[in-house]
Design a protein around this motif. Structure first.
Motif, PDB file in Angstrom:
ATOM      1  N   GLN A  57       0.679  -1.380  -0.143  1.00  0.00           N
ATOM      2  CA  GLN A  57      -0.053   0.018  -0.036  1.00  0.00           C
ATOM      3  C   GLN A  57       0.914   1.263   0.021  1.00  0.00           C
ATOM      4  O   GLN A  57       0.396   2.303   0.871  1.00  0.00           O
ATOM      5  CB  GLN A  57      -0.821  -0.088   1.121  1.00  0.00           C
ATOM      6  N   PHE A 117      -1.348   3.677   5.076  1.00  0.00           N
ATOM      7  CA  PHE A 117      -1.315   2.386   5.737  1.00  0.00           C
ATOM      8  C   PHE A 117      -0.196   1.720   5.109  1.00  0.00           C
ATOM      9  O   PHE A 117       0.373   0.542   5.313  1.00  0.00           O
ATOM     10  CB  PHE A 117      -2.467   1.503   5.306  1.00  0.00           C
ATOM     11  N   LEU A 166       4.228 -11.732  -9.229  1.00  0.00           N
ATOM     12  CA  LEU A 166       2.949 -11.598  -8.620  1.00  0.00           C
ATOM     13  C   LEU A 166       3.000 -10.250  -8.205  1.00  0.00           C
ATOM     14  O   LEU A 166       2.253  -9.672  -7.974  1.00  0.00           O
ATOM     15  CB  LEU A 166       2.612 -12.594  -7.757  1.00  0.00           C
ATOM     16  N   LEU A 167       4.207  -9.874  -7.528  1.00  0.00           N
ATOM     17  CA  LEU A 167       4.498  -8.746  -6.843  1.00  0.00           C
ATOM     18  C   LEU A 167       5.604  -8.129  -7.590  1.00  0.00           C
ATOM     19  O   LEU A 167       6.466  -9.011  -8.125  1.00  0.00           O
ATOM     20  CB  LEU A 167       4.737  -8.769  -5.324  1.00  0.00           C
ATOM     21  N   THR A 194       6.421 -16.500  10.464  1.00  0.00           N
ATOM     22  CA  THR A 194       5.285 -15.679   9.858  1.00  0.00           C
ATOM     23  C   THR A 194       5.652 -14.206   9.951  1.00  0.00           C
ATOM     24  O   THR A 194       6.010 -13.930  11.028  1.00  0.00           O
ATOM     25  CB  THR A 194       3.962 -16.180  10.622  1.00  0.00           C
ATOM     26  N   GLN A 243       6.747 -14.205  -3.833  1.00  0.00           N
ATOM     27  CA  GLN A 243       5.580 -13.703  -4.791  1.00  0.00           C
ATOM     28  C   GLN A 243       6.224 -12.753  -5.940  1.00  0.00           C
ATOM     29  O   GLN A 243       5.836 -12.589  -6.804  1.00  0.00           O
ATOM     30  CB  GLN A 243       4.573 -12.689  -4.126  1.00  0.00           C
ATOM     31  N   THR A 283      -0.036   5.382   0.903  1.00  0.00           N
ATOM     32  CA  THR A 283      -0.939   5.520   1.658  1.00  0.00           C
ATOM     33  C   THR A 283      -0.653   5.731   2.827  1.00  0.00           C
ATOM     34  O   THR A 283       0.554   5.322   3.475  1.00  0.00           O
ATOM     35  CB  THR A 283      -2.024   4.387   1.248  1.00  0.00           C
TER      36      THR A 283
END
Lengths: 279, 265, 289
Positions: free
Chosen positions: C13, C18, C56-57, C42, C51, C16
């Motif tokens: 994000q 966030f 994907l990213l 994690t 990713q 922003t």
């Protein structure tokens, strides 16, 4: 003499549209204050057992008694108050929008007055060390934390028995440890009976007693030591043996005399140390 | 785009409005929606305007945030204005340019109606900006409680709402995950002709449905295991507390109603 | 096909309120044919790294090279589909991605998307099914009628049928019972060897990393903190423990034993067999403490 708190007598259960019995003529006792592990590979009938124990399903044959009460349509609500369940998927048992709401859910259902609820919610969250997360929303919590909230929700109802239905299988190692450790401490403190349904053999090794399920039947019942001396047989059942047992086996094959299969690494280390002194 | 939308978003702040009881807030909004139609002249519209901005000020929601979020809606307000300007054909003719004719009444109606629209949007966003969805649910449940007498399932509705609220973020995460898994299998969600894009949604929607059903089933089992059997005999953990500020606010709005009634033409 | 991450940074994000930094200055080389394990808790950033391996990213900063494709931070990158065909990802709980009416249709879905002919795709489906240890009789079944373990295998077959050069595995055995876990891991290892795949395993399991990987990368708080062969990584076990990570059971046992006996074996052993032999040797020789 050990008091039996749950009794299964010749219980059979079959799901609709399935040929095979999920449980076939199963009988055993669960004793007050013990930690019982029910192990078996996926599909061995161990999860069906959990559903029967608190009346989410009823057996076609046989009877189940919990705390002296025969499990039936009429008695399930009383029995559910005595048995708390923690399920496998941390997300799909989190009902409340925040941690405190979720713990309160069971209390609300049982009509506990609000003042007492507030107290109990706080107490049980402190017990699982989640009291700092009172207002937290579930998607900001880890799997282990969610499961601890689920335990707090169970605890708040002051049950005599806790069933962990594969409660750690979706967690990472850290989460697994958190949950098992939490339950262990609570068991000591509140003299709860714990039934843990699992395929994690390391977890089962710490139980007082193990029941091995296979094809809907009780395959073997015994102390962890007895069960893990089954060795190859367990692996054939799709299970595993704990590391220390494998290690003991390897030493024996290499010609080191050991008095037994060890369940704890510490014991094994000690025996090896002693045997060195004797050499 | 979605990130800037403020509809239904809660902005935490320490204000009188945030601390108000959701019941009084809901009542105020309901009343406000009714009395705004009393306004029909400059004085009454000015009154409503003062009231709205007074409430906004009390809420401590940053103006910049409000402006950014309401921008798309402001276009709608502007559109209403233009519509009224061109299509009301009463009063004196003010302006004429080819086929475009603007009348006095058109200007008046245009400004009034778009203002009314604007104030309504401000007040309703104020509700969602200062009240968490779960508070709104609680408020609705209590306010609608009398409807139980006519067998309206108030408790069930409130529970459904709160469970939906609880699962929205979970489903968002799930959507993202499945989408990525399918992109890795060669699905293109964001490009290609319209028909292809519609087709691309299927590998996303079906797994989402399947998992939602599974969740629903497991959730039902978990709820039953925790002793849930309908609203009968249930106590409530969440408690709403009516404070002096709530009574004051209701009083203020009644005062506004009386003033509007007296001052309208 | 070589993959290389150079000083990759990723922010969720971005721009922003966030915004959050997920990984920072991550450099990893993944040469053809290697079996690499990426380990971390994690939230350590390992899923974010994963990713990036098939775009994907896309990095906020730094460069990701996938074969001859170069994906640079802060740029619009096109033709990612070609990249994705060559890098297959098996996500955690891959059975959640099944959606077709039959097992066969679901397995050929990926290949068809990448322009493989239907005949060829169906041929691949049969091969893939065999590889994951399932019989052809389930081809016409609905994937939703299968058991959990079978669904997992069908989903894996769907990725294998794309015939990728690189296989990325995200906790592929989560939730399986011990037998299923071993079968799935052994299957991936056999594939890795037979097809000379590059395999990247993202896992919590030190056991699996020690058993299968040629190279281990340890991530913590969005950064790579350690890289090396299993022997190198586990030869400094105390360091791992300080990072809050586990060491494999065998290593942990060796440490306990060494401490109790007041001795030191020549090296860190990664299998039960090796360790028991080494200890037996030591004992029979008689140890000087």
């Amino acid at each position: 003499m050990k008091e039996s708190i749950v009794t299964l007598k010749e219980v059979s259960f079959q799901y609709d549209l399935q040929e095979r019995y999920a449980l076939n003529n199963v009988s055993f006792n669960i004793y007050e204050g013990e930690w019982l592990a029910i192990v078996g590979h996926n599909g061995s009938g161990k999860s069906t057992m959990a559903k029967l124990l608190n009346g989410l399903q009823f057996p076609q044959e046989g009877e189940i008694t919990v705390c002296g009460t025969l499990l039936s349509e009429e008695s399930i609500w009383d029995i559910r108050r005595k048995i708390g369940m923690v399920f496998q998927n941390p997300d799909n048992q989190f009902v409340g929008t925040t941690v405190q709401d979720d713990v309160a859910f069971g209390l609300e259902n049982n009509g506990i007055p609000r003042e007492e609820m507030v107290q109990r919610v706080e107490d049980s969250l402190r017990k699982v060390k989640m009291d700092k997360f009172l207002h937290q929303e579930p998607h900001h919590l880890s799997g282990g934390q969610k499961q601890r909230v689920a335990i707090a929700g169970v605890l708040a109802l002051r049950p005599s028995i806790i069933i962990l239905d594969e409660a750690t299988s979706m967690l990472d190692p850290r989460g697994r440890e958190e949950v098992v450790e939490t339950v262990r401490l609570l068991k000591e403190e509140k003299s709860l009976t714990v039934i843990s349904i699992t395929h994690d053999l390391e977890e089962a090794a710490k139980a007082d007693r193990i029941i091995v399920m296979n094809k809907g039947e009780v395959f073997r019942e015994g102390t962890p030591e007895e069960i893990f001396s089954m060795d190859e047989q367990l692996i054939q059942l799709g299970l595993d043996i704990p590391f220390s047992v494998k290690m003991s086996k390897a030493f024996r094959q290499k010609g080191i005399e050991l008095s037994k299969h060890y369940l704890s690494e510490e014991e094994l280390v000690t025996e090896l140390w002693t045997s060195r002194c004797n050499m | 785009m979605m990130e800037k939308m403020i509809f239904g978003r809660y902005v935490p702040a320490d204000s009188i409005i945030h601390k108000m009881d959701p019941r009084s807030k809901l009542m105020i909004i309901f009343l406000f929606v009714c009395i705004i139609f009393l306004a029909n002249n400059v004085v009454t519209y000015a009154l409503i305007g003062i009231y709205t901005f007074f409430m906004l000020g009390l809420s401590k929601v940053p103006v910049r945030f409000l402006y950014g979020g309401l921008k798309p809606v402001l276009w709608l307000v502007l559109f209403t204005l233009v519509l009224q300007l061109f299509f009301t054909k009463e009063g004196a003719l003010l302006f004429e340019w080819g086929p475009v004719k603007i009348y006095e009444e058109g200007v008046r109606m245009g400004i009034f109606i778009s203002l009314r629209f604007f104030f309504l949007i401000l007040m309703t966003s104020l509700l969602t900006l200062t009240t968490t969805p779960i508070e709104i649910t609680d408020g609705l449940e209590t306010l609608l409680h009398p409807l139980k007498k006519v067998r309206f399932p108030v408790h069930e509705m409130a529970l459904m709402m709160s469970i939906s609220l609880r699962f929205i973020p979970t489903l968002m995460q799930e959507t993202d995950k499945i989408m990525k898994a399918q992109i890795a299998r060669g699905v293109e969600f964001a490009s290609g002709p319209f028909k292809e894009r519609i087709k691309a949604v299927i590998p996303l929607l079906i797994p989402l449905f399947v998992s939602s059903f599974k969740r629903a089933e497991e959730l039902a089992i978990a709820m039953e295991a925790r002793g849930y059997r309908g609203g009968e005999g249930r106590t409530k953990y969440r408690q709403l507390s009516w404070q002096r500020a709530d009574s004051f606010q209701i009083g203020l709005l009644i005062l506004l109603t009386i003033l509007l009634y007296l001052l309208r033409s | 096909m070589d993959i290389s991450l150079q000083h990759v940074e990723y922010r969720y994000q971005a721009n922003t309120p966030f915004e959050s930094l997920a990984i920072e200055d991550v450099s990893i080389e993944i040469p053809t044919g290697i079996y690499m394990a990426i380990i971390g808790h994690t939230g350590s950033g390992k899923s974010t790294v994963l990713q990036h391996l098939n775009a994907l990213l896309q990095p906020s900063k730094g460069t990701v090279k996938i074969g001859e494709h170069e994906i640079k931070g802060g740029q619009k990158n096109k033709n990612l589909k070609k990249v994705r065909q060559r890098v297959g990802i098996v996500f955690q709980f891959p059975e959640h991605q099944l959606f077709e009416e039959t097992v066969e249709k679901d397995i050929i879905f990926g290949p068809l998307n990448f322009g493989v002919s239907e005949i060829e795709a169906k041929k691949r489906a049969r091969i893939a099914l065999k590889q994951v240890g399932l019989g052809e009789e389930i081809l016409e079944k609905s994937p939703f009628d299968l058991s959990g373990g079978q669904m997992r295998r069908v989903a894996i077959a769907g990725v294998l049928a794309m015939e990728p050069d690189v296989l990325v595995l995200d906790e592929p055995t989560a939730g399986l019972d011990p037998r299923g876990r071993k079968e799935v891991m052994d299957m991936f290892y056999a594939l890795h060897k037979d097809r000379n795949l590059s395999t990247i395993l993202v896992t919590h399991s030190m056991e699996d990393a020690a058993r299968y990987a040629d190279q281990i990368v340890i991530m913590q708080q969005g950064k790579v903190v350690k890289k090396g062969t299993p022997e190198e990584i586990f030869s400094a076990p105390t360091e791992l423990v300080q990072m809050g990570l586990d060491v494999p059971e065998v290593v942990r046992f060796q440490l306990k034993l060494e401490e109790k006996m007041g001795m030191k074996l020549e090296k860190i052993h990664l299998t039960i067999d090796e360790l028991s032999s080494a200890v037996t040797d030591q004992l029979s020789r008689g140890v000087r403490s």
